[in-house]
Design an enzyme around this catalytic site. Structure first.
Site, PDB file in Angstrom:
ATOM      1  N   LYS A  20      26.967  98.444  28.540  1.00  0.00           N
ATOM      2  CA  LYS A  20      28.289  99.177  29.049  1.00  0.00           C
ATOM      3  C   LYS A  20      28.755 100.222  27.805  1.00  0.00           C
ATOM      4  CE  LYS A  20      32.697  97.725  30.383  1.00  0.00           C
ATOM      5  NZ  LYS A  20      33.614  96.660  31.050  1.00  0.00           N
ATOM      6  N   GLU A  27      23.047  95.646  18.317  1.00  0.00           N
ATOM      7  CA  GLU A  27      21.746  94.888  18.671  1.00  0.00           C
ATOM      8  C   GLU A  27      20.679  95.792  19.706  1.00  0.00           C
ATOM      9  OE1 GLU A  27      24.714  93.733  18.681  1.00  0.00           O
ATOM     10  OE2 GLU A  27      24.904  91.725  17.846  1.00  0.00           O
ATOM     11  N   GLY A  39      30.893  92.473  31.243  1.00  0.00           N
ATOM     12  CA  GLY A  39      29.243  92.476  31.316  1.00  0.00           C
ATOM     13  C   GLY A  39      28.909  91.044  31.795  1.00  0.00           C
ATOM     14  N   ARG A  40      29.622  89.932  31.631  1.00  0.00           N
ATOM     15  CA  ARG A  40      29.071  88.826  32.313  1.00  0.00           C
ATOM     16  C   ARG A  40      29.308  88.689  33.968  1.00  0.00           C
ATOM     17  NH1 ARG A  40      33.475  88.942  29.609  1.00  0.00           N
ATOM     18  NH2 ARG A  40      35.536  88.197  30.123  1.00  0.00           N
ATOM     19  N   GLU A  42      33.019  82.872  27.747  1.00  0.00           N
ATOM     20  CA  GLU A  42      33.705  84.146  27.319  1.00  0.00           C
ATOM     21  C   GLU A  42      34.850  84.648  28.214  1.00  0.00           C
ATOM     22  OE1 GLU A  42      31.923  87.943  25.258  1.00  0.00           O
ATOM     23  OE2 GLU A  42      31.409  87.917  27.385  1.00  0.00           O
ATOM     24  N   HIS A  69      14.020  64.209  28.982  1.00  0.00           N
ATOM     25  CA  HIS A  69      13.329  63.762  28.046  1.00  0.00           C
ATOM     26  C   HIS A  69      13.916  64.065  26.662  1.00  0.00           C
ATOM     27  CE1 HIS A  69      10.370  61.997  30.559  1.00  0.00           C
ATOM     28  NE2 HIS A  69      10.769  62.922  31.489  1.00  0.00           N
ATOM     29  N   LYS A  87      32.928  91.611  15.046  1.00  0.00           N
ATOM     30  CA  LYS A  87      32.242  92.911  14.869  1.00  0.00           C
ATOM     31  C   LYS A  87      32.665  93.815  13.809  1.00  0.00           C
ATOM     32  CE  LYS A  87      31.012  93.123  19.905  1.00  0.00           C
ATOM     33  NZ  LYS A  87      31.411  93.613  21.146  1.00  0.00           N
TER      34      LYS A  87
END
Ligand code: F6P
Length: 542
Positions: free
Chosen positions: A201, A207, A260-261, A346, A377, A505
């Site tokens: 966005k 990254e 974003g999410r 978030e 498990h 950041k």
């Protein structure tokens, strides 16, 4: 939008705390015998999803008190404010547009939504049908999504979840700054037939930009002259995408009013729309739309997001639980826990109110989990006998569209068994008898029995649907979005911003200046400086 008074100040909250005291040692099993029709009464099936919330430590009187903490008109008002595009994101003074992308009517009123979707649909058709080709004129075989956070988790989840609906395009998702991620993904791919979708966005995320640069180099090395054919950008920052040399025609807008999410319904869903085709992607949107209208129109006591949110409030704010597990009984839904982790943590990992005051109540829990069969498990021991109370959402597709339905039914049996075992537990006495019956000597049985004791009374929801398909998946994800939003409204926090990620950041920029540009390290604390010195010695031999 009005700001809400803190819930803890309401007398209804104090009344609810009294209910908690009354019910804290109440056996859930006993609640079933006291309310013979409990299994049906505490099940709501709406918008392709069934919520069974009967395995909770709460009775009718407790539910009455729980529902009293909201005004009956509140759920409708909260839903309407979101779905009608009001400025519910009060710190950024904007609406949250994600649900408009799945609403047929709002597409008419919000031209930006229909413009983006038209462009997306054309791109999907062109690429899937092989009309849009790679730089040597060959049709695409693979799509690599470069993005992180919401620009990664949602698209990856939807593509994996709908693997039975896939076409010939294989989609890959690269998010990590660790070069191994892109490197291993590209190992088996051919540059000529690989399409990169840079999903960011902001188009500023380090990254993603580093991965995009490396992907660009890989293409150029293989002979591509430009990014005309093999690169698409999904972003609000089209200027930055063009500066990266992605042509304007290859840029799809991701509106700033979509966090974003929550962006899977928008252009950020391009990679999975490519992988499953436009028809399935449209069904996915319709599933979410069904949940939107349910959220807007159902009475609170029959409203799935509202019930789930109130139960979250019950445990988090009255029982002070810290964690909440998401356990899908489906390999294809294995990434659901991590998607919901971002969605919930978030969105609601916050404590500032619209008034600028700080909330003293607990907000979002730690969301964790994995697919239920593997979890059994691994960490279910902790769920059964550990000392932390952990409410659970079991996610259960009842059948499968694939041919292995017997095997799928076994998974269903495991899910039901776990929910029941967690609820009924096993007393020391029952354990003792069980061991005796197995032939263990009397003394050994007595010694071992406490270790087999399981306290039980562990609460869970079972969220089921007929099968995992585009429609049910859309409904399921929208259910969690609305639950998250409703909880935020109860607490009075803003679920659509993420200011908490900014400081880290900025500091990483400061640290990089010290590490790579020789800037003065005095600005940093001694602990950070010590590890930078160690890094220097290890990496640079200084
Ligand atoms: O750092 C957090 C975050 O901003 C998330 O909210 C977002 O989903 C992710 O980074 C990726 O951001 P972008 O799409 O701008 O690259």
């Amino acid at each position: 939008m009005t700001s809400e008074p803190a819930l803890t100040d309401k007398p209804e909250f104090q009344a609810l705390l009294k209910e908690k005291d009354r019910l804290k040692n109440q056996s859930i099993v006993k609640l079933f015998s006291e309310q013979p029709n409990r299994a049906n009464e505490l099940t709501v099936a709406q918008a392709n999803i069934e919520l069974d919330y009967s395995r909770h430590a709460i009775d009718s009187q407790g539910f009455d008190a729980l529902f009293k903490i909201i005004d009956p008109s509140e759920s409708h008002r909260f839903a309407t404010e979101l779905l009608d595009g009001l400025k519910v994101n009060f710190t950024e003074k904007q609406s949250a547009l994600h649900s408009l992308f799945r609403n047929k009517n709002s597409k008419k009123t919000h031209s930006i939504v229909s413009e983006i979707q038209k462009k997306m649909a054309h791109l999907v058709e062109d690429i899937v049908n092989g009309h849009k080709k790679g730089f040597t004129g060959k049709a695409f075989t693979d799509v690599v999504n470069l993005g992180i956070g919401g620009s990664y988790l949602g698209p990856k989840l939807v593509f994996e979840s709908l693997s039975n609906y896939r076409n010939h395009l294989d989609c890959h998702f690269v998010s990590n700054l660790d070069p191994e991620d892109l490197k291993t993904t590209l190992l088996t791919l051919q540059p000529e037939t690989t399409l990169f979708v840079v999903c960011s966005k902001s188009f500023k995320t380090e990254e993603t930009l580093i991965n995009a640069r490396n992907a660009r180099n890989w293409l150029m090395k293989a002979g591509a002259k430009d990014l005309e054919n093999n690169f698409i950008a999904i972003t609000e920052n089209t200027k930055a995408a063009q500066d990266f040399n992605i042509p304007a025609g290859n840029c799809l807008l991701l509106p700033k009013e979509v966090a974003g999410r929550y962006s899977i319904w928008t252009s950020a869903g391009l990679t999975c729309a490519l992988g499953i085709g436009w028809k399935s992607f449209s069904e996915f949107l319709s599933g979410a739309e069904a949940m939107d209208s349910h959220f807007k129109s159902a009475a609170p006591s029959r409203n799935l997001p509202v019930i789930m949110s109130l139960l979250e409030f019950w445990y988090r704010n009255c029982w002070n639980t810290q964690v909440h597990a998401i356990l899908p009984y489906s390999h294809n839904l294995r990434s659901l826990p991590i998607h919901l982790q971002q969605l919930v943590m978030e969105s609601n990992g916050k404590n500032a109110l619209a008034s600028g005051e700080f909330l003293e109540q607990l907000t979002a829990s730690v969301i964790w989990g994995t697919d239920g069969i593997n979890g059994q498990h691994s960490f279910y021991q902790f769920l059964h006998q550990g000392t932390l109370l952990c409410p659970i959402d079991f996610i259960l597709p009842l059948s499968t569209i694939s041919r292995d339905s017997d095997q799928h039914s076994k998974m269903v049996s495991h899910c039901l068994a776990q929910a029941r075992a967690l609820m009924i537990g096993r007393s020391t006495h029952e354990s003792y008898n069980y061991l005796l019956k197995k032939g263990l000597p009397e003394k050994d049985s007595r010694d071992l029995a406490p270790h087999l004791r399981m306290p039980g009374n562990r609460p869970s929801n079972i969220i089921s649907f007929e099968s995992l398909n585009p429609t049910s998946l859309g409904s399921l994800l929208a259910l969690y979005e609305h639950k998250t939003y409703f909880s935020a409204r109860l607490w009075g926090i803003n679920p659509f911003d993420q200011w908490g990620v900014e400081l880290g950041k900025t500091i990483s920029e400061n640290i990089q200046a010290v590490m790579f540009k020789g800037e003065d390290a005095n600005q940093l604390d001694p602990a950070t400086y010590r590890l930078i010195s160690k890094w220097k010695k290890t990496t640079l031999g200084d």
